[in-house]
Design a protein around this motif. Structure first.
Motif, PDB file in Angstrom:
ATOM      1  N   ALA A 106       0.826  -1.214   0.000  1.00  0.00           N
ATOM      2  CA  ALA A 106       0.000   0.000   0.000  1.00  0.00           C
ATOM      3  C   ALA A 106       0.858   1.261   0.000  1.00  0.00           C
ATOM      4  CB  ALA A 106      -0.933  -0.002   1.208  1.00  0.00           C
ATOM      5  N   HIS A 107       2.080   1.167   0.505  1.00  0.00           N
ATOM      6  CA  HIS A 107       2.966   2.324   0.593  1.00  0.00           C
ATOM      7  C   HIS A 107       4.114   2.286  -0.414  1.00  0.00           C
ATOM      8  CE1 HIS A 107       0.753   2.508   4.369  1.00  0.00           C
ATOM      9  NE2 HIS A 107       0.950   3.798   4.270  1.00  0.00           N
ATOM     10  N   GLY A 108       4.105   1.308  -1.308  1.00  0.00           N
ATOM     11  CA  GLY A 108       5.130   1.218  -2.339  1.00  0.00           C
ATOM     12  C   GLY A 108       6.514   0.923  -1.807  1.00  0.00           C
ATOM     13  N   LEU A 109       6.584   0.090  -0.766  1.00  0.00           N
ATOM     14  CA  LEU A 109       7.860  -0.250  -0.145  1.00  0.00           C
ATOM     15  C   LEU A 109       8.222  -1.706  -0.414  1.00  0.00           C
ATOM     16  CD1 LEU A 109       7.161   1.406   3.316  1.00  0.00           C
ATOM     17  CD2 LEU A 109       8.330   2.420   1.349  1.00  0.00           C
ATOM     18  N   GLU A 110       9.498  -1.978  -0.518  1.00  0.00           N
ATOM     19  CA  GLU A 110       9.960  -3.352  -0.652  1.00  0.00           C
ATOM     20  C   GLU A 110       9.995  -3.991   0.732  1.00  0.00           C
ATOM     21  OE1 GLU A 110      13.409  -3.806  -3.272  1.00  0.00           O
ATOM     22  OE2 GLU A 110      13.011  -1.768  -3.979  1.00  0.00           O
ATOM     23  N   LEU A 111      10.007  -5.324   0.772  1.00  0.00           N
ATOM     24  CA  LEU A 111       9.915  -6.028   2.048  1.00  0.00           C
ATOM     25  C   LEU A 111      10.826  -7.242   2.089  1.00  0.00           C
ATOM     26  CD1 LEU A 111       8.460  -6.536   4.803  1.00  0.00           C
ATOM     27  CD2 LEU A 111       6.728  -7.805   3.498  1.00  0.00           C
ATOM     28  N   VAL A 112      11.510  -7.389   3.207  1.00  0.00           N
ATOM     29  CA  VAL A 112      12.266  -8.592   3.546  1.00  0.00           C
ATOM     30  C   VAL A 112      11.814  -8.943   4.959  1.00  0.00           C
ATOM     31  CG1 VAL A 112      14.563  -9.546   4.004  1.00  0.00           C
ATOM     32  CG2 VAL A 112      14.246  -7.919   2.122  1.00  0.00           C
ATOM     33  N   CYS A 113      11.213 -10.132   5.132  1.00  0.00           N
ATOM     34  CA  CYS A 113      10.650 -10.464   6.447  1.00  0.00           C
ATOM     35  C   CYS A 113      10.505 -11.970   6.627  1.00  0.00           C
ATOM     36  CB  CYS A 113       9.294  -9.792   6.628  1.00  0.00           C
ATOM     37  SG  CYS A 113       7.997 -10.454   5.566  1.00  0.00           S
ATOM     38  N   SER A 114       9.980 -12.348   7.781  1.00  0.00           N
ATOM     39  CA  SER A 114       9.688 -13.753   8.077  1.00  0.00           C
ATOM     40  C   SER A 114       8.415 -14.178   7.347  1.00  0.00           C
ATOM     41  CB  SER A 114       9.507 -13.955   9.584  1.00  0.00           C
ATOM     42  OG  SER A 114      10.715 -13.710  10.264  1.00  0.00           O
ATOM     43  N   VAL A 115       8.443 -15.407   6.852  1.00  0.00           N
ATOM     44  CA  VAL A 115       7.310 -15.948   6.090  1.00  0.00           C
ATOM     45  C   VAL A 115       6.905 -17.279   6.715  1.00  0.00           C
ATOM     46  CG1 VAL A 115       6.571 -16.777   3.812  1.00  0.00           C
ATOM     47  CG2 VAL A 115       8.168 -14.847   3.977  1.00  0.00           C
ATOM     48  N   LEU A 116       5.607 -17.496   6.840  1.00  0.00           N
ATOM     49  CA  LEU A 116       5.108 -18.764   7.365  1.00  0.00           C
ATOM     50  C   LEU A 116       5.035 -19.800   6.253  1.00  0.00           C
ATOM     51  CD1 LEU A 116       2.225 -17.444   9.665  1.00  0.00           C
ATOM     52  CD2 LEU A 116       4.530 -18.181  10.339  1.00  0.00           C
ATOM     53  N   ARG A 139      21.931 -11.046   6.198  1.00  0.00           N
ATOM     54  CA  ARG A 139      22.197 -12.034   5.149  1.00  0.00           C
ATOM     55  C   ARG A 139      21.199 -11.894   4.008  1.00  0.00           C
ATOM     56  NH1 ARG A 139      20.820 -16.255   2.670  1.00  0.00           N
ATOM     57  NH2 ARG A 139      18.885 -16.553   3.802  1.00  0.00           N
ATOM     58  N   ARG A 140      19.920 -11.775   4.350  1.00  0.00           N
ATOM     59  CA  ARG A 140      18.892 -11.658   3.304  1.00  0.00           C
ATOM     60  C   ARG A 140      19.030 -10.367   2.507  1.00  0.00           C
ATOM     61  NH1 ARG A 140      13.138 -14.049   5.486  1.00  0.00           N
ATOM     62  NH2 ARG A 140      14.009 -15.880   6.515  1.00  0.00           N
ATOM     63  N   VAL A 141      19.343  -9.290   3.192  1.00  0.00           N
ATOM     64  CA  VAL A 141      19.532  -8.026   2.479  1.00  0.00           C
ATOM     65  C   VAL A 141      20.708  -8.159   1.524  1.00  0.00           C
ATOM     66  CG1 VAL A 141      20.211  -5.602   2.743  1.00  0.00           C
ATOM     67  CG2 VAL A 141      18.417  -6.572   4.202  1.00  0.00           C
ATOM     68  N   GLY A 142      21.821  -8.714   1.999  1.00  0.00           N
ATOM     69  CA  GLY A 142      22.997  -8.900   1.154  1.00  0.00           C
ATOM     70  C   GLY A 142      22.750  -9.841  -0.007  1.00  0.00           C
ATOM     71  N   GLU A 143      21.903 -10.817   0.197  1.00  0.00           N
ATOM     72  CA  GLU A 143      21.565 -11.769  -0.867  1.00  0.00           C
ATOM     73  C   GLU A 143      20.679 -11.123  -1.934  1.00  0.00           C
ATOM     74  OE1 GLU A 143      20.330 -16.154  -0.180  1.00  0.00           O
ATOM     75  OE2 GLU A 143      18.450 -15.015  -0.208  1.00  0.00           O
ATOM     76  N   ARG A 144      19.801 -10.262  -1.508  1.00  0.00           N
ATOM     77  CA  ARG A 144      18.819  -9.673  -2.430  1.00  0.00           C
ATOM     78  C   ARG A 144      19.326  -8.421  -3.139  1.00  0.00           C
ATOM     79  NH1 ARG A 144      12.646  -8.413  -0.627  1.00  0.00           N
ATOM     80  NH2 ARG A 144      12.028  -7.299  -2.477  1.00  0.00           N
TER      81      ARG A 144
END
Length: 185
Positions: A106-116, A139-144
């Protein structure tokens, strides 16, 4: 995340979980139990066998009704400033995709987070991969993202679990206070 759990875990299961996990929650607050460990237990107990559609619907409602009232004005101001500078803006959180994705979209932001994790539209009660906390955030930020492609990297954190993420930044803020830039950046 605790408020989302209260709103998304089936009521009977929530009440039973509060009783069952009370000693661990006390241990967590005393620094004796890791947040990663207790979150994995709570997620397993709360979401095993729950339809994905139920949690996604609750996540959308939570993103619309609850999150706007919890966001710090400083955060919204910084997002607006970064947007005015043409910066890529990424929310990096240990929180759950179920409620963060709708808000970020809704705010046009990218996301890196926990997923079920899910199978055939039903939650397994596990995370899909490691929780996005501690070193896993960095690690995830560096990977992406190719971090070398950015002349400046800003990071904001408010818990000790953010220290690895803050270590990636050239401009870092802890609890809205600027801290010394990471060495080597």
């Amino acid at each position: 995340m605790p408020e989302f759990l209260r709103r998304s875990v089936p009521r009977r299961r929530l009440l039973a979980g509060q009783l069952l996990f009370a000693p661990l929650v006390i241990g967590y607050k005393m620094g004796l139990v890791s947040g990663t460990f207790i979150r994995s237990l709570i997620v397993r107990f709360g979401y095993s066998g729950v339809p994905v559609s139920v949690v996604e619907a609750r996540g959308l409602e939570f993103a619309r009704s609850h999150l706007p009232g919890t966001l710090r004005p400083e955060a919204l101001q910084r997002i607006a400033w970064h947007r005015s500078q043409g910066h890529a803006i990424v929310v990096v959180s240990g929180g759950l995709e179920a409620y963060l994705r709708p808000w970020c979209e809704a705010h046009g932001l990218e996301l890196v987070c926990s997923v079920l994790e899910q199978r055939d539209g039903i939650l397994t009660g596990r995370y899909e991969g490691p929780q996005c906390v501690l070193a896993e955030k960095a690690r995830r930020v560096g990977e992406r993202y190719d971090l070398k492609a950015y002349p400046a990297i800003y990071a904001y954190g408010d818990t000790a679990e953010d220290r690895h993420l803050l270590g990636l930044a050239t401009e870092r803020y802890y609890r809205w206070q600027k801290v010394e830039a990471a060495a080597g950046r």
